[in-house]
Design an enzyme around this catalytic site. Structure first.
Site, short mmCIF file in Angstrom:
data_model
loop_
_atom_site.label_atom_id
_atom_site.label_comp_id
_atom_site.label_asym_id
_atom_site.label_seq_id
_atom_site.Cartn_x
_atom_site.Cartn_y
_atom_site.Cartn_z
N GLY A 20 0.86 -1.19 0.00
CA GLY A 20 0.00 0.00 0.00
C GLY A 20 0.89 1.23 0.00
O GLY A 20 2.05 1.19 -0.42
N ARG A 21 0.34 2.34 0.51
CA ARG A 21 1.09 3.60 0.49
C ARG A 21 2.43 3.48 1.20
O ARG A 21 3.47 3.87 0.67
CB ARG A 21 0.27 4.71 1.17
CG ARG A 21 -0.86 5.23 0.34
CD ARG A 21 -1.65 6.25 1.13
NE ARG A 21 -2.33 5.61 2.23
CZ ARG A 21 -3.66 5.55 2.38
NH1 ARG A 21 -4.44 6.15 1.51
NH2 ARG A 21 -4.21 4.93 3.40
N ILE A 22 2.43 2.91 2.43
CA ILE A 22 3.68 2.85 3.20
C ILE A 22 4.61 1.79 2.60
O ILE A 22 5.82 2.02 2.46
CB ILE A 22 3.39 2.60 4.70
CG1 ILE A 22 2.55 3.76 5.25
CG2 ILE A 22 4.70 2.46 5.49
CD1 ILE A 22 2.06 3.59 6.69
N THR A 67 6.17 -2.44 11.35
CA THR A 67 5.74 -1.09 11.75
C THR A 67 4.23 -0.94 11.51
O THR A 67 3.73 0.18 11.46
CB THR A 67 6.47 0.00 10.94
OG1 THR A 67 6.33 -0.31 9.55
CG2 THR A 67 7.94 0.10 11.30
N SER A 68 3.53 -2.08 11.34
CA SER A 68 2.10 -1.98 11.02
C SER A 68 1.26 -2.05 12.29
O SER A 68 1.02 -1.03 12.93
CB SER A 68 1.70 -3.06 10.01
OG SER A 68 1.88 -4.35 10.54
N ARG A 69 0.87 -3.25 12.69
CA ARG A 69 0.16 -3.45 13.95
C ARG A 69 0.71 -4.73 14.59
O ARG A 69 0.94 -5.73 13.89
CB ARG A 69 -1.35 -3.60 13.72
CG ARG A 69 -2.06 -2.29 13.46
CD ARG A 69 -2.09 -1.38 14.69
NE ARG A 69 -2.84 -0.16 14.47
CZ ARG A 69 -2.31 1.01 14.09
NH1 ARG A 69 -1.01 1.12 13.89
NH2 ARG A 69 -3.08 2.07 13.95
N GLU A 98 0.28 -3.49 23.45
CA GLU A 98 1.04 -2.30 23.85
C GLU A 98 0.45 -1.66 25.10
O GLU A 98 -0.78 -1.60 25.21
CB GLU A 98 1.04 -1.29 22.70
CG GLU A 98 1.76 -1.83 21.49
CD GLU A 98 1.60 -0.95 20.25
OE1 GLU A 98 1.08 0.16 20.38
OE2 GLU A 98 2.02 -1.40 19.17
N HIS A 116 6.19 2.21 19.34
CA HIS A 116 5.15 2.66 18.40
C HIS A 116 5.35 4.13 18.01
O HIS A 116 4.51 4.98 18.28
CB HIS A 116 3.74 2.44 18.98
CG HIS A 116 2.69 2.35 17.92
ND1 HIS A 116 1.59 1.52 17.99
CD2 HIS A 116 2.57 3.00 16.72
CE1 HIS A 116 0.84 1.67 16.91
NE2 HIS A 116 1.42 2.58 16.12
C1 DGY Z 1 -1.20 5.02 12.71
O1 DGY Z 1 -1.37 6.15 12.25
O2 DGY Z 1 -1.96 4.09 12.46
C2 DGY Z 1 0.00 4.82 13.57
O3 DGY Z 1 0.15 3.52 13.96
C3 DGY Z 1 -0.05 5.73 14.75
O4 DGY Z 1 0.64 6.83 14.39
#
Ligand code: DGY
Length: 331
Positions: free
Chosen positions: A155-157, A236-238, A267, A285
């Site tokens: 996706g975007r990221i 870096t997602s969830r 978390e 996070h």
């Molecule tokens: C998001 O935007 O979903 C990040 O995990 C929190 O900044």
């Protein structure tokens, strides 16, 4: 009477000021989260909420909210809101996409580099005074350049990570529920492969999928076993996309080479097997945590709430069905 808005947690002051200029605002500059009960209590009598990822809008919570017209989440991820239930209740839900894409991609890359080059171990080595002499194999790590990067979720990221990987002359594989356009694949030099192949061939695996029923524990013991013993997993997602216990075990047993994690299953708790694991680089996070980006996210959420409460379609609406239904009613 002016509409009333609850801001659940601390955000950048200019966003609070914007909301205060138009609405009655209930705001305490605190970082403490709210329980479902507290959330219900504070929301009573309000028309809008500016929320964060720690506020859980489950179907049960949503069922008890009366008069709420918009939930403006200060995050791109919205797994904390049951959007289907919100739509049924006629509540608009918004998020803050785009402004954090590059910032989050930067952090994914930072984690990849830090884990590969053993940067945190080096940092502690110097700070603790253990560094006495230079040695040919002192803290030797892995190269990142010219290696294979597997991106789970283009996706975007994910795409922004791929663009950075291009600068490191990396070979890029990706897997996703949907294939990207031919043009995107060509531009990013990214090859679409099944997840199993991506895991088996990548030196680095970076996860960029949203959390959903389909992605919960997408990476567990079985998937980790498919990875190279030297491979590094970056998330870096969830947190719940990765089975944290299985990952801790894989790192302990040398099934994979390392991990760079910004997100965790519960978390701020972190699996004890990841703490004190030298091959795991851990961050609290902070994927989108640059001053500029967090400020923009705060403003975007405020603007989304503002639009919704002034009867305009919010720019970052996640459930257009709720908007259409509302427009039909007022037509
Ligand atoms: C998001 O935007 O979903 C990040 O995990 C929190 O900044």
């Amino acid at each position: 009477m002016k509409p009333a808005v609850l801001i659940t947690k601390r955000i950048y002051p200019e966003a609070v000021d914007l909301l205060r200029s138009r609405f009655e605002v209930d705001y305490e500059a605190t970082d403490d989260g709210m329980t479902a009960e507290q959330l219900r209590e504070r929301i009573r009598g309000k028309q809008g909420v500016v929320s964060q990822l720690t506020d859980k809008f489950t179907r049960d919570v949503l069922a008890t909210l009366e008069g709420i017209r918009v939930i403006a989440n200060v995050a791109v991820g919205f797994d904390n809101v049951d959007v289907a239930a919100a739509t049924e209740a006629g509540i608009l839900v918004t998020n803050t996409p785009d402004v954090l894409t590059d910032t989050t991609a930067d952090l994914a890359f930072a984690l990849m580099l830090a884990a590969a080059r053993r940067l945190v171990e080096g940092h502690h080595f110097v700070h603790s005074g253990e560094w006495k002499k230079w040695a040919i194999d002192l803290l030797v790590g892995q190269d990142v350049h010219h290696r294979t990067l597997g991106i789970v979720g283009l996706g975007r990221i994910g795409q922004a990570v791929a663009r950075r990987a291009g600068g490191f002359s990396m070979r890029i594989l990706y897997s996703d529920a949907f294939r990207a356009s031919e043009q995107a694949e060509r531009e990013l030099k990214a090859e679409f492969v099944p997840l199993e192949r991506l895991l088996g061939e990548s030196d680095f695996v970076s996860i960029h999928v949203p959390l959903s029923a389909a992605t919960r524990r997408l990476i567990g013991a079985e998937q980790l076993r498919l990875m190279k013993p030297t491979a590094i997993l970056v998330n870096t997602s969830r947190g719940p996309v990765v089975d944290e216990g299985a990952l801790a075990e894989a790192l302990r047993g040398g099934v994979i080479g390392g991990a760079g994690l910004d997100v965790f299953e519960q978390e701020p708790k972190v699996h004890p097997g990841l703490l004190n694991q030298p091959r795991a680089v851990l961050a609290p996070h902070i994927g989108s945590a640059s001053v500029e980006t967090r400020r923009k996210m705060s403003m975007m959420a405020a603007e989304n709430a503002l639009a919704a409460l002034e009867g305009r379609r919010p720019p970052n609406l996640l459930n257009p069905e709720a908007w259409e239904r509302r427009s039909e009613k007022t037509a």
